[in-house]
Design a protein around this motif. Structure first.
Motif, short mmCIF file in Angstrom:
data_model
loop_
_atom_site.label_atom_id
_atom_site.label_comp_id
_atom_site.label_asym_id
_atom_site.label_seq_id
_atom_site.Cartn_x
_atom_site.Cartn_y
_atom_site.Cartn_z
N GLU A 99 0.95 -1.28 -0.01
CA GLU A 99 0.07 0.08 -0.08
C GLU A 99 0.83 1.22 0.01
OE1 GLU A 99 -3.10 0.40 -0.57
OE2 GLU A 99 -3.18 -1.80 -0.83
N TRP A 100 2.13 1.13 0.85
CA TRP A 100 2.95 2.29 0.72
C TRP A 100 3.63 2.53 -0.86
CZ3 TRP A 100 7.72 3.65 -0.32
CH2 TRP A 100 8.31 4.75 0.14
N LEU A 101 3.69 1.69 -1.40
CA LEU A 101 4.41 1.67 -2.80
C LEU A 101 3.46 2.39 -3.65
CD1 LEU A 101 6.42 -1.54 -3.25
CD2 LEU A 101 7.31 0.63 -2.99
N ILE A 102 2.15 1.68 -3.55
CA ILE A 102 1.06 2.31 -4.44
C ILE A 102 0.78 3.60 -4.09
CG2 ILE A 102 -1.46 2.01 -4.69
CD1 ILE A 102 -1.14 -0.91 -4.47
N GLU A 103 0.87 4.19 -2.90
CA GLU A 103 0.49 5.43 -2.63
C GLU A 103 1.54 6.57 -2.78
OE1 GLU A 103 -2.35 6.96 -1.67
OE2 GLU A 103 -3.54 4.84 -1.28
N ASN A 104 2.76 6.11 -2.78
CA ASN A 104 3.73 7.15 -2.59
C ASN A 104 4.75 6.86 -4.00
OD1 ASN A 104 3.94 8.06 0.24
ND2 ASN A 104 3.34 6.12 0.52
N VAL A 105 4.93 5.94 -4.59
CA VAL A 105 6.20 5.84 -5.67
C VAL A 105 5.86 6.52 -6.79
CG1 VAL A 105 7.17 4.42 -7.27
CG2 VAL A 105 7.18 3.70 -4.91
N ASN A 106 6.83 7.55 -7.35
CA ASN A 106 6.73 8.30 -8.48
C ASN A 106 7.52 7.78 -9.86
OD1 ASN A 106 6.91 10.53 -6.10
ND2 ASN A 106 5.04 10.46 -7.00
N PHE A 107 8.88 7.13 -9.46
CA PHE A 107 9.61 6.79 -10.69
C PHE A 107 9.97 5.06 -10.14
CE2 PHE A 107 10.33 11.13 -9.24
CZ PHE A 107 9.91 11.78 -10.54
N VAL A 108 10.08 4.24 -11.07
CA VAL A 108 10.40 2.83 -11.04
C VAL A 108 11.71 2.51 -11.88
CG1 VAL A 108 9.89 0.45 -11.29
CG2 VAL A 108 8.15 2.24 -10.59
N PHE A 109 12.72 2.27 -11.20
CA PHE A 109 13.89 1.94 -12.12
C PHE A 109 13.89 0.24 -12.08
CE2 PHE A 109 15.33 6.05 -11.66
CZ PHE A 109 15.84 6.52 -12.65
N HIS A 110 13.73 -0.36 -12.73
CA HIS A 110 13.52 -1.87 -12.82
C HIS A 110 14.90 -2.39 -13.26
CE1 HIS A 110 12.46 -6.04 -12.52
NE2 HIS A 110 12.15 -6.29 -13.84
N CYS A 111 15.85 -2.45 -12.49
CA CYS A 111 17.23 -3.32 -12.87
C CYS A 111 17.44 -4.51 -12.52
CB CYS A 111 18.26 -2.34 -12.15
SG CYS A 111 18.16 -0.52 -12.35
N ALA A 112 16.58 -5.16 -11.62
CA ALA A 112 16.69 -6.68 -11.21
C ALA A 112 16.61 -7.38 -12.46
CB ALA A 112 15.57 -6.84 -10.22
N ALA A 113 17.59 -8.53 -12.38
CA ALA A 113 17.58 -9.68 -13.44
C ALA A 113 18.52 -10.57 -13.04
CB ALA A 113 17.98 -9.06 -14.71
N THR A 114 18.53 -11.86 -13.62
CA THR A 114 19.62 -12.78 -13.36
C THR A 114 20.51 -12.58 -14.75
OG1 THR A 114 20.25 -15.22 -13.35
CG2 THR A 114 18.07 -14.84 -14.13
N ILE A 115 21.98 -12.35 -14.51
CA ILE A 115 22.34 -12.08 -15.71
C ILE A 115 23.51 -13.12 -15.92
CG2 ILE A 115 22.41 -9.62 -15.31
CD1 ILE A 115 25.34 -10.01 -14.16
N LYS A 116 23.03 -14.34 -15.38
CA LYS A 116 23.79 -15.74 -15.61
C LYS A 116 23.32 -16.39 -17.06
CE LYS A 116 24.24 -17.43 -10.86
NZ LYS A 116 23.55 -18.54 -9.72
N PHE A 117 24.60 -16.51 -17.88
CA PHE A 117 24.28 -17.06 -19.09
C PHE A 117 23.68 -18.27 -19.17
CE2 PHE A 117 27.29 -13.87 -21.72
CZ PHE A 117 26.47 -12.94 -21.28
N ASN A 118 24.11 -19.16 -18.06
CA ASN A 118 23.84 -20.71 -18.23
C ASN A 118 22.61 -20.91 -17.08
OD1 ASN A 118 25.50 -20.29 -15.95
ND2 ASN A 118 26.75 -21.95 -16.23
N GLU A 119 22.02 -19.87 -16.79
CA GLU A 119 20.57 -20.15 -15.95
C GLU A 119 19.63 -21.03 -16.66
OE1 GLU A 119 20.02 -19.68 -12.33
OE2 GLU A 119 20.29 -17.63 -12.53
N PRO A 120 19.09 -21.97 -15.82
CA PRO A 120 18.14 -22.77 -16.44
C PRO A 120 16.96 -21.83 -17.02
CG PRO A 120 18.67 -23.84 -14.34
CD PRO A 120 19.58 -22.39 -14.63
N LEU A 121 16.27 -21.93 -18.06
CA LEU A 121 15.37 -21.32 -18.86
C LEU A 121 14.23 -21.03 -17.84
CD1 LEU A 121 14.23 -19.78 -21.37
CD2 LEU A 121 13.47 -21.95 -22.06
N GLU A 122 13.67 -22.05 -17.08
CA GLU A 122 12.73 -21.71 -16.38
C GLU A 122 13.04 -20.75 -15.29
OE1 GLU A 122 9.70 -24.56 -13.21
OE2 GLU A 122 11.44 -25.42 -14.45
#
Length: 491
Positions: A99-122
């Motif tokens: 609820e706090w995020l919904i009420e307050n956030v103005n900007f979203v930087f989505h940087c999260a990811a797994t960068i492993k080349f050999n990560e299982p596809l799933e």
């Protein structure tokens, strides 16, 4: 239109995913140091028995934050830590945090990811595709959202030879991928020409954004290979062994002695601080563009390729040569052998060189470790390192033609003051000084050596050089003796 980049964040609340990663930490530091944000919310998951708060406490002790600590000692008070798991449908958020995020956030930087080349596809799909969809779903409920920037990669469509700032076809949609069972055989069919699950899932994610993201003020940012910092918050800062950093560090300490011949190819290297500046500027442009649309959805999200090869191409050959020039001045004290390397082009030749220059010495060292009561590790280390080099092989031997028109136009939109504070243009970039900083950055932040040991390191390096020359003479003598013996037998 917001007149300044920093001004667009005034009293704003920023959500950053991937805040514990290299780019996420750099972004957090720059926003807190240079932009008048009200608060930065960071999504962090508990891991390996450590809570989100414990993990964050260790992160902000790093030298990356020394300058920020000096200029704004109470910067921690501007950070809100939110425990969450990106790939879960509810993102693992408590009802109060949601609820706090919904009420307050103005900007979203989505940087999260797994960068492993050999990560299982799933797993790669859960984190990179489903994770992004979950963040977008949350963002669509945010009452005061001004901008959303998704960090992809310049290599998301690497099967193509030319990559423009546009969307391309993918062999399967995000929804279709959710509903199929992926085994090893079907995985290779799904990936088609993509060399790894990282770039593939990034490509699928982009098309998912095209399909689902038009209701959001969203853009896609595609950086290429992120290297150390050029100047902020200090020259040469880096923290991991990814990409070219691992290759150079391995050669510096005499661990790697044969590498693929990539000298004439262009390495699309970009400084980490310039990348963060470009990312922040993309958010500024995203906010302004959607303001001008007055609520009318755009035809498609805008894409920004952030690459160096258009304005300031750098070859691997120059990168390696100038790194090696610094090695002669300040070799690492912890070197295990004199730094040399033999290039190979043919993979069979490469396998032979690896056997003689890596595996045989490693087996000898492991034998010594076993005889002294220690656990063998050298063969295992070489297997892991060579596997990494093989995963990167396609990216170091193939050349792409990139278009970066949107990124170049964005630079022209910035004011003189913004160009100083958020410099990201690579025109006439000084690669010589940057590579020097890169070398000493590896020495300090990866090998953990300061400049006080150079005299001792030089002395050790001279001894390693003589030892190296002795082994070369012995090997040549043994080969000549073998040849002479064979000739006598044949005659």
């Amino acid at each position: 239109m917001e007149s300044s980049v920093a001004g667009s964040f005034e009293n704003g609340v920023v959500l950053i995913t991937g805040s514990t990663g290299f780019l996420g930490k750099m972004l957090t530091e720059k926003l807190l140091r240079c932009c008048p944000v009200n608060r930065i919310a960071i999504l962090v998951r508990s891991k390996k028995g450590f809570s989100a708060s414990q993990r964050v406490a260790d992160i902000y002790k790093q030298s990356l934050f020394d300058r920020l600590r000096s200029e704004k000692p109470d910067f921690i008070e501007s950070i809100r830590i939110i425990d969450g798991h990106l790939e879960e449908s509810s993102m693992g958020l408590s009802s109060s945090d949601r609820e706090w995020l919904i009420e307050n956030v103005n900007f979203v930087f989505h940087c999260a990811a797994t960068i492993k080349f050999n990560e299982p596809l799933e797993l790669a799909s859960k984190i990179n595709i489903q994770g992004t969809e979950n963040v977008m779903t949350l963002a669509s409920r945010m009452k005061n959202l001004k901008g959303f920037v998704h960090v992809s990669t310049a290599y998301s469509h690497c099967p193509r030879n030319e990559i423009k700032e546009e969307f391309y076809r993918v062999p399967i949609t995000a929804n279709e991928l959710k509903n199929i069972f992926v085994d090893e055989e079907s995985c290779s069919k799904i990936l088609e020409d993509w060399p790894n699950t990282y770039t593939f899932t990034k490509a699928v994610t982009e098309n998912m954004i095209l399909t689902n993201g038009n209701h959001l003020p969203i853009s896609i940012f595609r950086p290429s290979i992120i290297g150390c910092t050029k100047s902020e918050p200090e020259p040469g800062w880096l923290e991991n062994m990814n990409g070219p950093t691992g290759l150079i560090a391995g050669v510096m300490v005499g661990f790697l002695r044969t590498v693929p011949n990539i000298g004439s190819n262009i390495t699309d290297l970009i400084p980490a601080d310039y990348t963060v500046n470009a990312l922040i500027s993309v958010m500024w442009d995203t906010v302004n563009r959607h303001k001008q649309l007055n609520g009318v959805p755009p035809e498609a999200p805008k894409i920004y390729n952030y690459v160096s090869c258009v304005e300031s191409p750098l070859t691997w050959g120059r990168y390696i040569k100038e790194m090696h020039a610094q090695y002669y001045i300040a070799p690492p004290l912890q070197s295990m052998w004199y730094g040399f390397y033999i290039f190979y082009t043919n993979l069979i030749v490469g396998s032979i060189l690896r056997f003689f220059l890596h595996r045989l010495p490693a087996a000898f060292m492991d034998l010594i470790l076993i005889l002294t009561g220690k656990s063998p590790k050298m063969l295992r280390m070489y297997a892991k390192t060579e596997s990494m080099i093989d995963l990167l092989y396609n990216f170091s031997t193939k050349q792409w033609k990139f278009e970066n028109k949107n990124s170049r136009e964005l630079w022209l939109l910035l004011s003189k003051d913004d160009r100083e504070m958020f410099r990201f243009s690579l025109e006439e970039f000084d690669w010589k000084s940057y590579i020097k900083s890169y070398y000493y950055g590896i020495r300090r932040h990866v090998l953990h050596e300061d400049l006080s040991n150079i005299e001792k390191a030089m002395s050790k390096n001279r001894q390693l050089l003589w030892l190296h020359r002795l082994f070369v003479v012995l090997i040549i003598s043994a080969v000549l003796q073998l040849c002479w013996t064979l000739i006598k037998i044949l005659n």
